[in-house]
Design a protein around this motif. Structure first.
Motif, short mmCIF file in Angstrom:
data_model
loop_
_atom_site.label_atom_id
_atom_site.label_comp_id
_atom_site.label_asym_id
_atom_site.label_seq_id
_atom_site.Cartn_x
_atom_site.Cartn_y
_atom_site.Cartn_z
N GLY A 41 32.54 -53.46 -31.49
CA GLY A 41 31.28 -52.74 -31.63
C GLY A 41 30.74 -52.22 -30.31
N LEU A 42 29.53 -51.67 -30.40
CA LEU A 42 28.82 -51.15 -29.23
C LEU A 42 27.95 -52.26 -28.65
CD1 LEU A 42 27.74 -47.76 -30.79
CD2 LEU A 42 29.36 -48.03 -28.91
N HIS A 43 27.97 -52.39 -27.34
CA HIS A 43 27.20 -53.45 -26.68
C HIS A 43 26.57 -52.90 -25.41
CE1 HIS A 43 28.68 -56.70 -29.28
NE2 HIS A 43 29.79 -55.99 -29.31
N GLY A 44 25.50 -53.55 -24.96
CA GLY A 44 24.83 -53.14 -23.73
C GLY A 44 25.81 -53.13 -22.57
N ILE A 60 33.34 -51.81 -27.05
CA ILE A 60 34.28 -52.80 -26.51
C ILE A 60 35.59 -52.73 -27.30
CG2 ILE A 60 34.77 -55.30 -26.42
CD1 ILE A 60 31.91 -55.73 -25.53
N PHE A 87 35.24 -52.79 -21.80
CA PHE A 87 34.35 -51.71 -22.23
C PHE A 87 35.08 -50.36 -22.11
CE2 PHE A 87 31.20 -54.97 -21.42
CZ PHE A 87 30.21 -54.72 -22.36
#
Lengths: 95, 208
Positions: A41-44, A60, A87
């Motif tokens: 998924g998308l992460h900071g 990621i 990333f």
């Protein structure tokens, strides 16, 4: 959700760089080539947390690297592998 | 916290009577500032600590036992660990949770080389060795030697897969179901599962 740049099975190279910020790529993985094992998924973005809020979020991937390519004189089985979370902005397609 | 009488001082139980390093002093000062600036309350901090202390490898054991007993559940667990774990009523942190299955030809082991990331919200506090520089540096480079020190001897017909937990995912190993446990209840199966087996530094689960 932004579209993932890479897909499972693609061969990718992990960037070899050291930005002047907290980042989550250990030295041994920099410059290494592996395969996308899983699209996550998308992460900071850890490099954007020191001054800011981690945006934009980054996707990621789990990258699978044969141990024999990672370490000189690796003594285990040829099928041994390492998998690591990277990333998206640290990856590029490898030949 | 001598001479400091804010409310949040009373909720703090130091491990040592006085901070014993510069890092510890900085950590305490940062905590005070975060609370005073309203980022979180001492009560929220206590609740997080209590939740972590409540979590234990027994929860991982129940999840493994369900997966051994229910092939559909196992498929969901391996596909989307977080969703399948929440299905059983566990509150886990909003990380992606990844469950790696051991089988006859694969052995999985988990590490965080950069710090000591560990699925605390599910398995509780990590063992001291998991945080040691030695384990973190060696298990990626010579996993078979490290595993042998834990008593895991692997032939060349078993591939080792090391998972470096460097970012936002958390991991748990699904051990192999021991032989001769057909017909066992999930409760009895769960009791076989150890913390080390869930990390991957144990492969065989004794049944006696």
């Amino acid at each position: 959700m932004t579209t993932a740049l890479f897909e499972v099975g693609q061969r990718v190279r992990i960037a070899d760089r050291t930005p002047p910020a907290h980042h989550r790529v250990p030295g041994y993985a920099k410059g290494q080539v592996g395969f996308i094992e899983r699209v996550c998924g998308l992460h900071g973005d850890p490099e954007k947390f020191i001054r800011g809020d981690g945006k934009p979020p980054r996707r990621i991937y789990r990258v699978r690297i044969p141990q024999a390519e990672l370490w000189q004189a690796y003594s285990g089985a040829t099928g041994d592998q390492l998998e690591i979370e990277i990333f998206e902005h640290w990856l590029e397609l490898a030949e | 916290m001598t001479g400091h009488d804010h409310d949040h001082s009373r909720t703090f139980q130091p491990d040592h009577a006085e901070p014993h390093s510069d890092g510890a002093r900085v950590g305490l000062a940062l905590r005070e500032l975060l609370i005073e600036a309203g980022h979180y309350t001492p009560e929220e901090e206590q609740a997080v600590i209590a939740a972590m202390q409540h979590a234990s490898p027994q929860d991982g054991g129940r999840i493994a036992a369900r997966a051994w007993s229910d092939p559909d559940y196992k498929a969901r667990l391996l596909a989307n660990g977080a969703a399948a774990i929440r299905e059983l009523g566990y509150e886990i942190e909003p990380y992606e949770f990844t469950v790696m299955e051991n089988d006859a030809s694969t052995h999985n082991v988990i590490v965080c080389t950069l710090c000591s990331c560990y699925p605390r919200s599910l398995l509780g506090m990590s063992p001291a060795w998991y945080k040691s520089a030695s384990y973190r540096a060696r298990v990626v480079r010579e996993p078979r030697a490290v595993l042998a020190e834990f008593g895991v001897e692997l032939g060349d017909d078993v591939n080792v897969r090391v998972h470096d937990s460097t970012a936002e995912l958390r991991y748990m190993v699904l051990p192999q179901r021991p032989d001769n446990t057909e017909g066992w209840s999930e409760e009895k199966l769960a009791d076989l599962v150890t913390r080390d087996a869930l990390i991957g530094t144990q492969r065989i689960l004794p049944t006696d």
